[in-house]
Design a protein around this motif. Structure first.
Motif, PDB file in Angstrom:
ATOM      1  N   ASN A  82       0.822  -1.210   0.000  1.00  0.00           N
ATOM      2  CA  ASN A  82       0.000   0.000   0.000  1.00  0.00           C
ATOM      3  C   ASN A  82       0.855   1.260   0.000  1.00  0.00           C
ATOM      4  N   ILE A  87      -1.268   4.245  -1.524  1.00  0.00           N
ATOM      5  CA  ILE A  87      -2.557   4.198  -0.815  1.00  0.00           C
ATOM      6  C   ILE A  87      -2.358   4.676   0.616  1.00  0.00           C
ATOM      7  N   ARG A 111      -3.239   9.577  -6.514  1.00  0.00           N
ATOM      8  CA  ARG A 111      -4.339   8.727  -7.015  1.00  0.00           C
ATOM      9  C   ARG A 111      -4.245   8.566  -8.529  1.00  0.00           C
ATOM     10  N   ARG A 114      -1.443   6.354  -9.488  1.00  0.00           N
ATOM     11  CA  ARG A 114      -1.791   4.959  -9.219  1.00  0.00           C
ATOM     12  C   ARG A 114      -2.682   4.402 -10.332  1.00  0.00           C
TER      13      ARG A 114
ATOM     14  N   PHE B 352     -11.261   3.907  -4.497  1.00  0.00           N
ATOM     15  CA  PHE B 352     -10.167   4.709  -3.960  1.00  0.00           C
ATOM     16  C   PHE B 352      -8.831   3.995  -4.179  1.00  0.00           C
ATOM     17  N   ARG B 353      -8.803   2.700  -3.907  1.00  0.00           N
ATOM     18  CA  ARG B 353      -7.541   1.966  -4.012  1.00  0.00           C
ATOM     19  C   ARG B 353      -7.086   1.860  -5.459  1.00  0.00           C
ATOM     20  N   LEU B 354      -8.044   1.825  -6.392  1.00  0.00           N
ATOM     21  CA  LEU B 354      -7.658   1.783  -7.801  1.00  0.00           C
ATOM     22  C   LEU B 354      -7.120   3.134  -8.265  1.00  0.00           C
ATOM     23  N   GLY B 355      -7.455   4.194  -7.522  1.00  0.00           N
ATOM     24  CA  GLY B 355      -6.951   5.517  -7.876  1.00  0.00           C
ATOM     25  C   GLY B 355      -8.032   6.501  -8.285  1.00  0.00           C
ATOM     26  N   CYS B 356      -9.266   6.152  -8.004  1.00  0.00           N
ATOM     27  CA  CYS B 356     -10.385   7.030  -8.358  1.00  0.00           C
ATOM     28  C   CYS B 356     -10.290   8.333  -7.555  1.00  0.00           C
ATOM     29  N   SER B 357     -10.482   9.450  -8.225  1.00  0.00           N
ATOM     30  CA  SER B 357     -10.387  10.744  -7.531  1.00  0.00           C
ATOM     31  C   SER B 357     -11.646  10.989  -6.702  1.00  0.00           C
TER      32      SER B 357
END
Lengths: 260, 400
Positions: A82, A87, A111, A114, B352-357
């Protein structure tokens, strides 16, 4: 030390694109990054109200390598992943991914980075129930602020599903797939935008040994085909021999009382 | 934003039970005030239109509102009557043309068909209201009537059929008897109260009231007990109650119908006055400005405007209640959405973890909310429109 902190900070506050270009140059002393996908220096992290302390003095992972981070369950391997994915924010130290210092990026930029550069495969798949298989694979496009969902991307999604053998289920609800099929769909999602780095967090944790082996082979094959670097964390020592490199996780722990 | 809408639609469809409940509650919240507004708007338009096309109304002094509703909508019987002379005075003044109205009786109710007002008037009324027969013809003979289109449709009556007037008081044996009327025609639809009435000649209305009547020719009757007095000087006879009046006007007995008394004294419940010009209207109003007389002259547009003010206040009250209901619904919606977000925490975590704003996540939530509101709004608008369309008549009858 391979880099001067003040210089890095000034670079890291700029947009991702410029930062990468400048970091690739030799002018600021970060000259030895060619061929290195990840460089971690003096990375420290701890959870609030916990004695868990992670310290990675130095770690370099070459571009295109397949690396497995091995350690017992609950030792904090996911925390490291993470941190690399941005993250979790690091307490101190730096993480350079493909010459981009993600520890100094603001949250929105982290973000975006990522989403664009890292493919993530989670232990519990984290697929969206209300979307079918194809839409789950296409999800990174749908939530990307600038990538448009083109026919080429749809074709790529179909090719990926074909490669992992679940193309025939592309319009099936994700909840109707088996565990192995779901994990394959999750892998396709991670690879859709051709990331330079794939991070897999115990992707075989929910699979039986036979399927675990097949899944790992599939991941290695697909990431190699895509030319991506793969970092997988696992507690399953039987899988270690299939990777280019094994990093024992215990060496990064200063103290630990609970899982991370 | 297209992708956000796509994902929102998929999510709403997946949780369709919850979505339907939310849409239904939102639609109801929007539907109620919208329908009330549409219905009142329709009511306002209709009542204003009818009032606007009726310049002046003559009637007995008393409630102006009752008189306006009586002359325009054949409802709210005025406290007293005027006479034919009052209408004739207006006519002879050359200031306005008077159209007599006698609205005291209704047709008899039948299963599923309520009785409607019987409007006794002159042929000028049909010309004034631009009413044309769709079938048959206007009443030309005593005892004939023409039906409003809606009543004809409901009752199934057609030219050549007959209908009965309802007695004013069924328990009063000395009162007027029902008269059987001959249907001469059916008026074309006018989307006004005229569709819900039966029209006769003013003299037929008087016959129903008992002012005019027909009965056996007593002087030729062989039974001498029926004749109580024969006053040849006054050319009149007195008969006992054994002589029954006709309750139907036919070809054979039409000539036997006659009226007693001075026609100028015969009653009218109101009269429409159609002034020749604005000046005539003002002059006529001036003549009846003295409120101590027995007759008043009102301007329906003015009276109806006062009524609409009251309606406006009712509308405001409904709006306040609807607003309170809307606030409650929106609070509940907020609660449901916040609980839904909690239930969907894993999904948001994945994004969120995928990178979504954050912006994209807000867009996703907003898209869902927007779709819910738009769908509910569409259903509410369609429902409101259909309700007003289907229940327009019911709303009108409810309001009057």
């Amino acid at each position: 030390m391979l880099f001067r902190h003040s210089s890095l900070r000034s670079h890291c506050l700029r947009p991702i694109g410029r930062l990468r270009c400048e970091a690739r140059g030799a002018a600021d002393g970060i000259s030895a990054l060619d061929g290195i996908m990840i460089e971690i220096e003096q990375l420290r992290f701890s959870y609030r109200d916990s004695v868990f302390r992670l310290h990675v003095p130095q770690l370099r992972i070459e571009d295109g390598q397949s690396v497995v981070v091995a350690g017992p369950s609950g030792s904090g391997k996911t925390t490291l992943l993470n941190l690399i994915a941005g993250i979790l924010p690091a307490e101190s130290g730096r993480i350079l991914i493909d010459s981009t210092c993600i520890t100094q990026l603001a949250d929105p930029a982290r973000r975006l980075f990522r989403l664009q550069q890292i493919g993530l495969v989670f232990q519990d798949f984290q697929l969206i129930d209300y979307l079918d298989v194809l839409d789950n694979v296409l999800l990174p496009c749908r939530i990307h602020p600038s990538v448009r969902l083109t026919d080429a991307l749809r074709a790529r999604a179909h090719d990926l599903l074909d490669a992992v053998g679940i193309r025939q289920h592309s319009r099936r609800s994700i909840v109707r797939l088996s565990q192995g099929e779901r994990q394959r769909a999750a892998l396709c999602r991670a690879l859709l935008l051709s990331p330079r780095l794939v991070l897999a967090d115990e992707p075989t944790g929910n699979l039986d040994p036979r399927n675990s082996g097949r899944m790992v082979e599939l991941m290695l094959e697909e990431t190699r085909r895509a030319g991506a670097t793969l970092i997988m964390v696992t507690h399953d020592h039987s899988l270690l021999s299939r990777f280019d490199r094994t990093i024992p996780f215990e060496s990064f722990l200063e103290h630990q009382e609970s899982s991370g | 934003m297209t992708q956000a809408f796509y994902l929102a639609i998929r999510s709403l469809w997946w949780h369709r039970g919850r979505s339907l409940i939310l849409i239904a509650s939102l639609a109801l919240t929007i539907w109620l005030p919208l329908t009330v507004r549409l219905a009142l708007q329709q009511f306002r338009d209709e009542i204003s239109q009818r009032a606007g096309s009726t310049p002046l109304v003559l009637g007995a002094v008393g409630s102006r509102m009752d008189l306006a509703l009586h002359a325009l909508y054949f409802e709210a019987r005025p406290p007293s009557v005027i006479t034919m002379r009052d209408a004739r005075v207006v006519d002879e003044s050359q200031l306005a043309a008077a159209i007599p109205l006698h609205i005291r009786f209704r047709t008899q109710s039948a299963p599923g068909v309520d009785g409607v007002p019987i409007v006794g008037t002159s042929p000028e009324y049909f010309e004034f209201r631009q009413l044309q027969p769709a079938q048959g013809e206007l009443p030309a003979l005593l005892g004939e009537c023409i039906l409003g289109s809606a009543y004809a449709e409901r009752s199934g009556l057609k030219p050549g059929d007959t209908l009965l007037s309802a007695p004013e008081n069924a328990l009063n044996l000395a009162g007027n008897y029902p008269l059987q009327l001959q249907v001469s025609g059916v008026l074309s639809a006018s989307h006004s109260p005229d569709d819900f009435a039966v029209f006769t000649d003013i003299q037929t209305a008087w016959v129903i009231e008992g002012i005019g009547h027909g009965h056996q020719e007593i002087t030729k009757e062989t039974d001498p007990t029926l004749l109580m007095e024969n006053d040849s000087d006054r050319q009149g006879v007195t008969v006992n109650r054994g002589v029954l009046p006709y309750i139907e006007i036919t070809e054979e007995n039409r000539d036997s119908f006659h009226f007693h008394g001075d026609p100028d004294e015969f009653p009218l419940t109101a009269a429409l006055a159609v002034p020749a010009s604005d000046k005539s209207r003002v002059l006529l109003l001036g003549r009846y400005a003295d409120t101590s007389g027995k007759v008043q002259c009102i301007q329906p547009p003015q009276v109806i405007a006062e009524l609409l003010e009251m309606v406006f206040r009712i509308e405001q009250l409904v709006w306040i209640c609807s607003l309170a209901a809307a606030v409650v619904t929106l609070l509940l919606l907020g609660l449901v959405l916040s609980l839904s977000l909690r239930l969907r925490a894993t999904e948001m975590q994945t994004m969120f973890r995928l990178g979504c704003s954050r912006l994209t996540i807000v867009q996703l939530q907003s898209a869902e909310l927007l779709i819910l509101l738009l769908t509910a709004g569409t259903f509410a608008a369609a429902g409101g429109w259909l309700t007003v369309l289907a229940a327009g008549t019911a709303i009108r009858s409810l309001l009057f």
